[in-house]
Write an enzyme that holds these catalytic residues in place. Sequence first.
Site, PDB file in Angstrom:
ATOM      1  N   ASP A 137       0.827  -1.209   0.000  1.00  0.00           N
ATOM      2  CA  ASP A 137       0.000   0.000   0.000  1.00  0.00           C
ATOM      3  C   ASP A 137       0.855   1.251   0.000  1.00  0.00           C
ATOM      4  OD1 ASP A 137       0.832  -0.590   2.682  1.00  0.00           O
ATOM      5  OD2 ASP A 137      -0.697   0.781   3.453  1.00  0.00           O
ATOM      6  N   GLU A 145       0.277  -1.360   5.655  1.00  0.00           N
ATOM      7  CA  GLU A 145       1.322  -0.895   6.570  1.00  0.00           C
ATOM      8  C   GLU A 145       1.108   0.565   6.934  1.00  0.00           C
ATOM      9  OE1 GLU A 145       5.303   0.872   7.674  1.00  0.00           O
ATOM     10  OE2 GLU A 145       3.911   1.409   6.071  1.00  0.00           O
TER      11      GLU A 145
END
EC number: 3.4.11.4
Length: 413
Positions: free
Chosen positions: A84, A178
């Site tokens: 991400d 994350e």
Amino acid sequence: MEYPNLLPRFLKYVKVNSRSDENSDRFPSTEREENFQKNVIMKDLEELGLSDIHYNQKAGSVIAEIPSNVDYDVPVMGFLAHSDTADFNSENVKPQIHKNYDGESKIQLGDSEFYLDPEVYPNLRKYKGQTIITASGDTLLGADDKCGISELMTFAEYLMNHPEVKHGKIRLAFTPDEEIGTGAEQFDVKDFGADFAFTVDGEAPGKLGDCTFSAAQFTLDIQGVNVHPAVAKGQMINAVQVGIDFHNQLPEHDRPEHTDGREGFFHLLSFDGTVDHAHLAYIIRDFERDGLEERKNLVKSIVKKMNDEFGTERIKLQMNDQYYNMADELKKHMDIVDLARDAYKAEGLEVNEDPVRGGTDGSQLTYMGLPCPNIFAGEENMHGRYEYTVLESMYKTVDVMIKMAELNAERAK
């Protein structure tokens, strides 16, 4: 060493929007993350010929294996990168390549009004003669952590094509969310199957993250009393003002904009409210567990004092820990840190172990039984339009990973 496929991979990955969403109720938090993992990352791993490639639905992670090419037991090493990107525009990323940077000039971000200025970002001067990669001024680049993804792929490609490099079994993981702090919570350490690992999610060459913040977060929900201002005296309780009064009782210096080094802080992330109701969201950071507890206790004491003054629970506090300083646990596994140090030095790098003023997935994974320091990936100015990376820095990350694989096998003989 130069790796011809690294840059094309990186350019392909950053053009895919895989931004996470902290307000989502699904996991991974966005469908686009999952699509990136399944439709891009997994396919690239398959083309490289890796083993045990699978998508762990519960963990939201892609797992793969580089098989051992030695006939003796070697501790299983892992590498992780997150799929991400941060909370900034990630749609239609247009990477810009600036070759042979002169080390002095401002770098225009596409055709925009924004520039990377070495007066503002002095690290740029270190990269004279190298290739700088930026976005176009209206998005982030996504170097965090598509540098890491590109480097893991390039590392795997090199080992698969160079059997003369001796190494044990190596596990790779590509994880979600994350940036919003929820990906590591779901990670399946058993399925990953590594004895130790490294996240590839750091900054400039030489940076080694084995000391991070300990972290907590809290929210305040404040119930006010809304009365017409004409007759408000002695009756109105303005929830926004109560929030301001709370905030002003926290130490003024202990904010991100006033701290550095090993100093911790309170950080007000958001403040939304009306006279009737206000909501405040904070994070707390400290390198020491005792310091984190002291900060949490200060918040609790301020809330209690204010509620006592109101005579009712007008302020509702919710607080939880997020992660802890990995250094406290890594003290038991210094051989892992030494492996990284030795690989850095073998590749001509000066090791920089300044404390990481943040956390990584490795912060949580270390406390889940998977010791996991963080190595550099070449990310600079993350999370905004001024983000950039340096191609030669990414090359150096792959060099270090290859050396770590070799050293790990040599030490197991």
